[in-house]
Design an enzyme around this catalytic site. Structure first.
Site, mmCIF file in Angstrom:
data_model
loop_
_atom_site.group_PDB
_atom_site.id
_atom_site.type_symbol
_atom_site.label_atom_id
_atom_site.label_comp_id
_atom_site.label_asym_id
_atom_site.label_seq_id
_atom_site.Cartn_x
_atom_site.Cartn_y
_atom_site.Cartn_z
ATOM 1 C CE LYS A 67 -4.371 -1.723 1.821
ATOM 2 N NZ LYS A 67 -5.398 -1.605 2.874
ATOM 3 N NE ARG A 87 -6.740 -7.281 2.236
ATOM 4 C CZ ARG A 87 -7.613 -6.800 3.119
ATOM 5 N NH1 ARG A 87 -8.492 -7.597 3.690
ATOM 6 N NH2 ARG A 87 -7.619 -5.524 3.426
#
Length: 218
Positions: free
Chosen positions: A164, A199
């Protein structure tokens, strides 16, 4: 599996379009005999997915769509309840909190209580602080440091920070494919501080890092 992008700036789609994008994929994957999760904010899509036999409903909007709580309660599916400030289209324009940790913790606790009142046991739920969903870099750092607090809510904590923007901002790697080392470091920190589920994109690298870290901590 998701049929509607939730990345910052993404435009929404209606339920029929979202379902059309994922239905055939889900039907095929049902034959693979593995757990399946659908990423959706819409009760209508959730209901169709449950009917197919999907195992997990992952909702970045925290099951706030009308009817979403009922769909979950009337199924045997697990749930991922995430916090998001605003909506994907605008959430990263100017996220603001008085105290990001207490506000996110309060939201997740409220959603846990609401689901429990509909009959959804906490053992079926994972809570996700929503890294990058209406948060600045400092908000994300504060939330990751608060992983132990979120683990006291009565549900497992899911952490998804792999590749991210926060990893890019911390490491200087603009190319998502070059964010493996930073992502693995963040995942290892989360696991050592109470995260139940990670995740990730780089599965092998993350697993190897966790094996070493936990062996050294014994």
């Amino acid at each position: 599996i998701g049929g509607e992008s939730t990345r910052p700036g993404a435009q929404g789609v209606d339920a029929d379009e979202e379902w059309a994008r994922v239905a055939d994929v889900l039907k095929e994957l049902m034959n693979w005999n593995m757990p399946l999760s659908i990423d959706t904010m819409k009760a209508n899509v959730m209901a169709r997915a449950v009917h197919l036999g999907v195992d997990i409903l992952n909702d970045v909007n925290g099951f706030r769509d009308a009817g979403a709580e009922a769909v979950l309660a009337q199924s045997n599916a697990g749930a991922v309840v995430m916090h998001m400030q605003g909506e994907p289209r605008t959430m990263q324009k100017s996220p603001q909190y008085t105290n990001v940790v207490s506000e996110v913790e309060g939201f997740l606790n409220q959603r846990m209580v609401a689901l429990e009142q509909t009959g959804v046991q906490s053992s079926r739920v994972l809570v996700d602080p929503g890294f990058g969903f209406g948060k600045t870099l400092q908000h994300n750092i504060d939330l990751l440091k608060a992983t132990p607090l979120f683990s006291t809510l009565g549900a497992g904590v899911l952490v998804g920070v792999s590749r991210k923007r926060m990893i890019a901002e911390l490491t200087g790697q603009a190319d998502p494919g070059l964010r493996t080392a930073g992502s693995v470091a963040a995942a290892t920190y989360a696991a050592q501080h109470g995260a139940a589920v990670l995740r990730v994109h780089d599965v092998r690298e993350t697993v190897e890092a966790l094996k070493v870290a936990f062996a050294l901590n014994q």
